[in-house]
Structures are given as structure tokens and as C-alpha cells.
Motif scaffolding. Structure first.
Motif: not given
Lengths: 289, 164
Positions: A68-73, A167-188
Motif C-alpha cells: 500500500k505504498a509508493l517507493v521512490i528512489g 536516504v535510500t528510499a522515499i516511502r509514500i502511503p498510496t493516496p486514497a483513490e479519487g483524492h483531491g490534490y493541488a500544488y499551487c506555486k507562485f513564482k516570478r
């Protein structure tokens, strides 16, 4: 501009890197994509006597689903994050954030581990990984341990990682199906760090917000988690009024430094606006499934 | 500190060279191998003038140690034109007035080349995002976009002609 003198070591595998770190960690640095470290070395903000290059370690690259996790090198490049079909399907906020980092050439070299572990409050992955409840899997001479991303950042360029560890891995609990997401970044402009940015992840149950994460980039000495803002939305219907209260709560924890991107007041204001946008976008995506 | 011996495959030619550990790839290319096409602009990985292709990806060679390129396949602007003359991308920049002073052009050409390898028929938006890591202070970018579109059309019609 060229970096100062150093001795170069190419680590062949994780054990070799741990061995080299034990030997040289105190006055050495790990070299990942090099797009934060080499510029700092050119300016003499960093003058490591030893460089331990971990680019040759294939085990540190790649994205996979494990239970139930995503593992990213950690050595996975931003470009690989963006192109990952698995992440686009399971954890689309990561490709969305990576797309807003630097430019195509830099994303070909820059890695998620380099960005997340450098400790620069301007980097984008820390807040995103914090919102995802991710953890770092860490190897040192004493063995393996895990450290939650939430709490990992102590101050600018200061993290819970010791000199002798990697660090040998980044482990992320797999987000729930249908979850809402956004990364809003203001940059010049392209390639700039965020003036302010907000990551929002949420799960809806009918009209009720079941679970929310709100984190902020570059408006404090570390990435910030807006827990009061999260509490305002959790367990209730996200009305316009509550979203505004959450944005105000997020603004109240901002403590940005003044620089060329603007005054603390301006950056805090933009953090509020990014928070509003991120919540609305995440809600919209959750409702559309 | 002792020099390190590395081998680079540049534009299809194997080159052996001794480098310092702190040497950046752009300096190896320009100062040791006399491949002065790639330029040094900002030296902070912003401007893209030093862009070369390493193992199938565009890279800013001012922010890579030469040692890290050991064994790599590298393409620089010197490797674009063939015996039949200019590469369609170079022709595009020529025909569409895609340069003025020309300082950014070698980086632009190499980035555009890789962009069209990965995506032979990009939209204008894809070109703008794909070229976002290369700065030009003369053209205002419009003609650079046209130059890439020109090259895209030329390269595709060339492939069609070759297939027929």
C-alpha cells in the motif's frame, strides 16, 4: 566560476556509499543531481573536501508500488517523476509539483532526493512529501531507520539526517483513490523558487471533507504544515467561508524572510492566495473523481 | 591532486582526456577539447547557453562535473550539421531569423534538437515549455518558436520523403 578543490569518490553501491560517508561524511557531501550543491560550491557557500558521487548506484533510482505504498528512489530525476505513469495514476500531485521546478534541462539532472534533503526552504518536494505523510528510509553505519518527513526539517539546510547517513528510499502511503490534490506555486519566472506555494490533499465523503493536508513552501525557515487550517476543514462541508478561514489560518503561521521576491507581508498574502487556489483546485478534482 | 582520465564519446568520436575533479564539463569541452560551440553564459544553470545532449537528455554543462560524464554519449552543436549542409534546425533558425547576436543559439539548437527527437510534432505551447530553460535577450522568442516549427515540418517531410 568553478568549485573549490575536493577529492572525488564514486560510490559503487549503497554499502560503499555508507562506508565512504563514515570515512569522509563530516567534511564531505553526497553528490546527487548537483543542481543545488554545485552552484553553492561555485559561490563557496559549500566547500566540501570530499564529494561522494552516488549517481552510479542504480538501486537508488526508480518508482515502484510496494503493497500500500509508493517507493521512490532518491536519485529519481524530476523528469522521471513527471513521466511516471504510476505516479500520474496514483499520486498525481508529485508530477504536478515537479513540473513547476526549474526548467527541462535542470529537471533532467535534479533529483527528488536532492531537492527533498538539501534543506533549502525554497525547495518544493519537502512540503509535498509532508502533505503525503511520506517517510525517508535512512541507512547509516548503525543500520536502517525511518524518519517521517513531518518533523524532519529543523531549519534552513538543517535536517534530521546525520553526516554519516544517506536516504535510500522515499516511502509514500498510496493516496486514497479519487483524492483531491493541488500544488499551487507562485513564482516570478521559470526557474525561480516559490514566492509562496501551497500543497493541498483532501478526501471527500459526500459533501464532507474527511481528511485534509495543507502544507506551505518558502514562507518560513522550513516547510510548514498548517494544522489549524486542516482542522477547520476536517469533518465539515468546505464552504466558501470555511475555505477563507483556512486560508487565514495558513497565513497566520507564515514567517517568511524578506528578499528580492518581496516583503514578509506580500509573501504571506500570496501564501493565503495559493492556499485558497489549492483548496479549490483539490476540491474540484475530488468532486470530479 | 591527481588528474582523472575519462573517455567521452562526443559527436560520435571517442575522446580521452585528463580532467581535474572540480572541472566542469563545459570547461573540458571548450578549453581542453576546443569544442567552443557551447557557450558559458550565466554559470548558474539558468540561461541554457551551455546546453549539450548527454545520453539522450538536454543538460546544462556548466553544472555537471566532467568526471560525471565518464563514458557518456555527448552531442554538441558541432555535431549537428552534416556533409549535406546545415541541419534542419540550423536552417530553421537561419530562415526564421531565430537569432540576432547568436550567443544563446548553440544551446537553443541543441535543446530544440532533443525536443524534436522526443516530440517530432510539438504544439506551440509544448515548444514554449520545452525551451523554457534557454534564455535569449535579442529575439523576444517569437522567431525561435517559428524556427523550431520550421525544423519540425522540414524533418517530418524529410522522413516522409525518405519513406516513399
Amino acid at each position: 566560476m568553478i568549485p573549490g578543490r575536493f577529492e572525488y569518490h564514486a560510490a559503487t553501491d549503497v554499502d560503499d556509499a555508507v562506508r565512504l560517508l563514515a570515512e569522509h561524511g563530516a567534511d564531505g557531501k553526497l553528490l546527487a543531481g548537483g543542481h543545488s550543491l554545485l552552484p553553492m560550491m561555485k559561490l563557496r557557500f559549500a566547500e566540501p573536501a570530499h564529494i561522494i558521487d552516488i549517481n552510479g548506484i542504480a538501486d537508488l533510482r526508480g518508482i515502484r508500488e510496494q503493497g500500500k505504498a509508493l517507493v521512490i528512489g532518491p536519485m529519481t530525476t524530476e523528469s522521471a517523476i513527471i513521466d511516471s505513469e504510476l505516479l500520474q495514476r496514483r499520486c498525481p500531485v508529485l508530477p504536478e509539483a515537479a513540473q513547476l521546478i526549474a526548467d527541462p534541462q535542470v529537471r533532467n539532472r535534479g533529483t527528488i532526493g536532492g531537492d527533498a534533503l538539501h534543506g533549502d526552504p525554497g525547495n518544493d518536494h519537502p512540503a509535498v512529501l509532508m502533505a503525503l505523510d511520506a517517510e525517508f528510509v535512512i541507512r547509516g553505519r548503525k543500520g536502517e531507520r525511518s524518519e517521517s518527513v513531518d518533523g524532519f526539517y529543523v531549519g534552513p539546510y538543517l535536517t534530521a539526517l546525520d553526516d554519516g547517513e544517506l536516504v535510500t528510499a522515499i516511502r509514500i502511503p498510496t493516496p486514497a483513490e479519487g483524492h483531491g490534490y493541488a500544488y499551487c506555486k507562485f513564482k516570478r519566472k521559470t526557474g525561480d523558487y516559490a514566492t509562496a506555494a501551497t500543497c493541498c490533499l483532501l478526501e471527500m465523503e459526500g459533501d464532507t471533507c474527511r481528511r485534509v493536508r495543507l502544507t506551505l513552501t518558502n514562507v518560513g525557515p522550513t516547510p510548514l504544515r498548517a494544522t489549524d487550517a486542516e482542522a477547520l476543514l476536517t469533518g465539515s462541508e468546505p464552504t466558501a467561508e470555511r475555505i477563507e478561514q483556512a486560508a487565514q489560518a495558513a497565513m497566520s503561521i507564515c514567517n517568511p524572510a524578506e528578499d528580492l521576491r518581496g516583503s514578509p507581508e506580500y509573501k504571506t498574502h500570496m501564501a493565503g492566495e495559493m492556499t485558497r487556489r489549492a483548496i479549490h483546485k483539490a476540491l474540484d478534482r475530488a468532486r470530479r473523481g | 591532486m591527481a588528474k582523472h582520465a575519462i573517455t567521452l564519446n562526443i559527436n560520435g568520436q571517442q575522446m580521452d582526456v585528463a580532467v581535474d575533479s572540480r572541472e566542469l564539463l563545459i570547461h573540458t569541452l571548450r578549453d581542453r577539447l576546443r569544442l567552443t560551440g557551447a557557450h558559458i553564459g550565466c554559470e548558474t544553470s539558468h540561461c541554457g547557453a551551455c546546453t549539450v545532449d548527454i545520453d539522450g537528455a538536454s543538460v546544462k554543462s556548466c553544472t555537471v562535473l566532467a568526471l560525471q560524464a565518464q563514458g557518456a554519449d555527448i552531442r554538441t552543436v558541432e555535431g549537428l550539421a552534416g556533409s549535406e549542409g546545415l541541419h534542419p534546425i540550423q536552417e530553421g533558425f537561419f530562415e526564421e531569423h531565430g537569432l540576432q547576436c547568436g550567443f544563446c543559439t548553440p544551446g537553443m539548437l541543441l535543446r530544440a534538437w532533443r525536443l524534436l527527437q522526443d516530440n517530432p510534432n510539438p504544439t506551440e505551447d509544448e515548444i514554449r515549455h520545452g525551451m523554457a530553460g534557454n534564455l535569449c535577450r535579442c529575439t523576444g522568442y517569437q522567431n525561435i518558436i517559428r524556427a523550431v516549427q520550421h525544423a519540425s515540418e522540414k524533418m517530418q517531410s524529410g522522413e516522409t520523403a525518405a519513406a516513399e
